[in-house]
Design a protein around this motif. Structure first.
Motif, PDB file in Angstrom:
ATOM      1  N   ALA A   1      34.520  37.918  46.727  1.00  0.00           N
ATOM      2  CA  ALA A   1      35.896  37.771  46.222  1.00  0.00           C
ATOM      3  C   ALA A   1      36.490  39.086  45.734  1.00  0.00           C
ATOM      4  O   ALA A   1      37.670  39.148  45.400  1.00  0.00           O
ATOM      5  N   ILE A   2      35.689  40.162  45.707  1.00  0.00           N
ATOM      6  CA  ILE A   2      36.181  41.423  45.144  1.00  0.00           C
ATOM      7  C   ILE A   2      36.973  42.208  46.177  1.00  0.00           C
ATOM      8  O   ILE A   2      36.451  42.572  47.232  1.00  0.00           O
ATOM      9  N   GLY A   3      38.240  42.427  45.876  1.00  0.00           N
ATOM     10  CA  GLY A   3      39.097  43.234  46.740  1.00  0.00           C
ATOM     11  C   GLY A   3      39.384  42.599  48.089  1.00  0.00           C
ATOM     12  O   GLY A   3      39.906  43.237  48.988  1.00  0.00           O
TER      13      GLY A   3
ATOM     14  N   HIS B   1      28.893  47.156  37.742  1.00  0.00           N
ATOM     15  CA  HIS B   1      29.853  46.637  38.715  1.00  0.00           C
ATOM     16  C   HIS B   1      29.205  46.637  40.100  1.00  0.00           C
ATOM     17  O   HIS B   1      28.437  47.541  40.434  1.00  0.00           O
TER      18      HIS B   1
ATOM     19  N   GLU C   1      30.200  47.464  42.918  1.00  0.00           N
ATOM     20  CA  GLU C   1      30.387  48.678  43.728  1.00  0.00           C
ATOM     21  C   GLU C   1      29.346  49.737  43.365  1.00  0.00           C
ATOM     22  O   GLU C   1      28.913  50.509  44.226  1.00  0.00           O
TER      23      GLU C   1
ATOM     24  N   LEU D   1      38.493  39.879  34.715  1.00  0.00           N
ATOM     25  CA  LEU D   1      38.346  41.298  35.032  1.00  0.00           C
ATOM     26  C   LEU D   1      39.135  41.528  36.311  1.00  0.00           C
ATOM     27  O   LEU D   1      38.849  40.930  37.348  1.00  0.00           O
ATOM     28  N   VAL D   2      40.151  42.378  36.193  1.00  0.00           N
ATOM     29  CA  VAL D   2      41.147  42.507  37.254  1.00  0.00           C
ATOM     30  C   VAL D   2      41.079  43.895  37.881  1.00  0.00           C
ATOM     31  O   VAL D   2      41.164  44.892  37.163  1.00  0.00           O
ATOM     32  N   GLY D   3      40.935  43.972  39.191  1.00  0.00           N
ATOM     33  CA  GLY D   3      40.926  45.261  39.883  1.00  0.00           C
ATOM     34  C   GLY D   3      42.327  45.635  40.331  1.00  0.00           C
ATOM     35  O   GLY D   3      43.172  46.064  39.540  1.00  0.00           O
ATOM     36  N   GLY D   4      42.590  45.449  41.619  1.00  0.00           N
ATOM     37  CA  GLY D   4      43.852  45.879  42.234  1.00  0.00           C
ATOM     38  C   GLY D   4      45.099  45.506  41.451  1.00  0.00           C
ATOM     39  O   GLY D   4      46.005  46.341  41.282  1.00  0.00           O
TER      40      GLY D   4
ATOM     41  N   ASN E   1      40.348  46.963  35.625  1.00  0.00           N
ATOM     42  CA  ASN E   1      39.422  47.963  36.153  1.00  0.00           C
ATOM     43  C   ASN E   1      40.177  48.774  37.204  1.00  0.00           C
ATOM     44  O   ASN E   1      40.413  48.295  38.308  1.00  0.00           O
TER      45      ASN E   1
ATOM     46  N   GLY F   1      37.575  38.962  40.624  1.00  0.00           N
ATOM     47  CA  GLY F   1      37.590  38.870  42.094  1.00  0.00           C
ATOM     48  C   GLY F   1      38.935  38.357  42.548  1.00  0.00           C
ATOM     49  O   GLY F   1      39.206  37.157  42.491  1.00  0.00           O
ATOM     50  N   SER F   2      39.821  39.295  42.968  1.00  0.00           N
ATOM     51  CA  SER F   2      41.140  38.955  43.494  1.00  0.00           C
ATOM     52  C   SER F   2      41.983  38.114  42.523  1.00  0.00           C
ATOM     53  O   SER F   2      42.708  37.214  42.944  1.00  0.00           O
ATOM     54  N   VAL F   3      41.874  38.436  41.222  1.00  0.00           N
ATOM     55  CA  VAL F   3      42.748  37.781  40.237  1.00  0.00           C
ATOM     56  C   VAL F   3      44.131  38.421  40.329  1.00  0.00           C
ATOM     57  O   VAL F   3      44.262  39.646  40.410  1.00  0.00           O
TER      58      VAL F   3
ATOM     59  N   LYS G   1      39.212  51.287  38.750  1.00  0.00           N
ATOM     60  CA  LYS G   1      38.311  51.887  39.751  1.00  0.00           C
ATOM     61  C   LYS G   1      38.665  53.371  39.914  1.00  0.00           C
ATOM     62  O   LYS G   1      39.094  54.000  38.944  1.00  0.00           O
TER      63      LYS G   1
ATOM     64  N   GLU H   1      31.519  38.099  38.943  1.00  0.00           N
ATOM     65  CA  GLU H   1      32.325  38.632  40.047  1.00  0.00           C
ATOM     66  C   GLU H   1      31.607  38.376  41.370  1.00  0.00           C
ATOM     67  O   GLU H   1      30.776  39.204  41.793  1.00  0.00           O
TER      68      GLU H   1
HETATM   69  P1  PGA Z   1      39.837  42.935  42.546  1.00  0.00           P
HETATM   70  O1  PGA Z   1      38.591  43.675  41.858  1.00  0.00           O
HETATM   71  O2  PGA Z   1      40.607  42.260  41.439  1.00  0.00           O
HETATM   72  O3  PGA Z   1      40.617  44.037  43.209  1.00  0.00           O
HETATM   73  O4  PGA Z   1      39.275  41.941  43.505  1.00  0.00           O
HETATM   74  C1  PGA Z   1      37.906  43.098  40.791  1.00  0.00           C
HETATM   75  C2  PGA Z   1      36.789  44.002  40.338  1.00  0.00           C
HETATM   76  O5  PGA Z   1      36.138  44.621  41.189  1.00  0.00           O
HETATM   77  O6  PGA Z   1      36.527  44.149  39.128  1.00  0.00           O
END
Ligand code: PGA
Length: 262
Positions: free
Chosen positions: A180-182, A104, A106, A240-243, A18, A220-222, A20, A176
């Motif tokens: 734990a997100i970001g 999501h 956010e 599901l991977v963000g950053g 993701n 969440g912070s994977v 974002k 998520e």
């Molecule tokens: P993150 O985000 O991996 O940066 O924590 C995950 C997400 O919001 O999908």
């Protein structure tokens, strides 16, 4: 494996990036090229990127000859018409999207998306032929109060009530936890497994055998450094991977953690 393959779809492991609201034409190009070159087709594991909608055309061109799939970060609950600024499921399919993220945190937090709105979007996505990745999770306060599973079961029930049963194998859940997100504070693999197993039980209760085929991703912070812990859990069907999805080598390594043979 925490699921059985259903007849109609590919229900293997799923690793989704993701992006974002990040990227430019210039910065996306090498990232997409590295993913296209670095990921080999696997019947067991699918790698997916969800860039901002503005770059779906770029992703399509860069990835169409590769083994990497792409998707969007949101979809309208309406099919077409006078809905300024919205994107319908058919448009996303037109751009080659297989997946779409729905609900999501956010968007729930910043834009006030309710469980009902999320359910309507998931329904529109599935009816339009997309695989809907419905995000759900508890806040830190809810977890501290011992309400995590109650909150999650409720979020799931509202979505399930709206879904067309014929498309249920295109329904994906992303657990998520908001804390734990970001944040860098990922949920431990034990917590993820515990929650996923509760969600699995709720799915089976609601859907019968079809509930075993619904993939449940953790998010969440994977990172590459913790992906293997999640991959080892029985009911974690992907992430599901963000950053960490913004760096090709890191994201490819996360994908590799979900391949059957490493
Ligand atoms: P993150 O985000 O991996 O940066 O924590 C995950 C997400 O919001 O999908």
């Amino acid at each position: 494996m925490g699921y059985i393959a259903l007849g109609s779809g590919m229900n293997g492991k799923l690793v989704i990036g993701n992006w974002k609201m990040n990227g430019t034409l210039a910065s996306n190009a090498p990232l997409l090229a590295a993913l296209a070159a670095g990921w080999r087709s696997s019947p067991q594991t699918e790698l997916v990127v969800c860039p901002p909608a503005a770059y779906l055309g770029q992703a399509r061109l860069a990835l169409q000859a590769s083994a990497v799939s792409w998707g969007a970060q949101d979809v309208s609950d309406q099919a077409a018409g006078a809905f300024t600024g919205e994107l319908g499921a058919a448009m996303l399919r037109d751009m080659g999207c297989r997946y779409v993220l729905v609900g999501h945190s956010e968007r729930r937090t910043r834009l006030g998306e309710t469980d009902q709105m999320v359910a309507a979007k998931a329904r529109a996505a599935l009816s339009g032929g997309l695989r809907a990745v419905v995000c759900m999770g508890e806040t830190e306060k809810q977890r501290a109060a011992g309400q995590a599973l109650t909150v999650l079961r409720h979020q799931l029930q509202v979505v399930l009530a709206a879904l067309p049963r014929t498309a249920i194998d295109h329904f994906v859940i992303a657990y998520e936890p908001l804390w734990a997100i970001g944040t860098g504070a990922h949920a431990s693999a034990d917590i993820a497994q515990q929650v996923h197993s509760a969600l699995r039980a709720a799915l089976v209760e609601a859907l019968g055998a079809a509930g075993t085929g619904v993939r449940i991703l953790y998010g969440g912070s994977v990172k590459a450094s913790n992906a293997a812990e999640y991959a080892a859990q029985r009911d974690v069907d992907g992430v599901l991977v963000g950053g960490a999805s913004l760096q090709a080598a890191e994201f490819l390594e996360i994908g590799a953690a979900f391949l059957p043979i490493r």
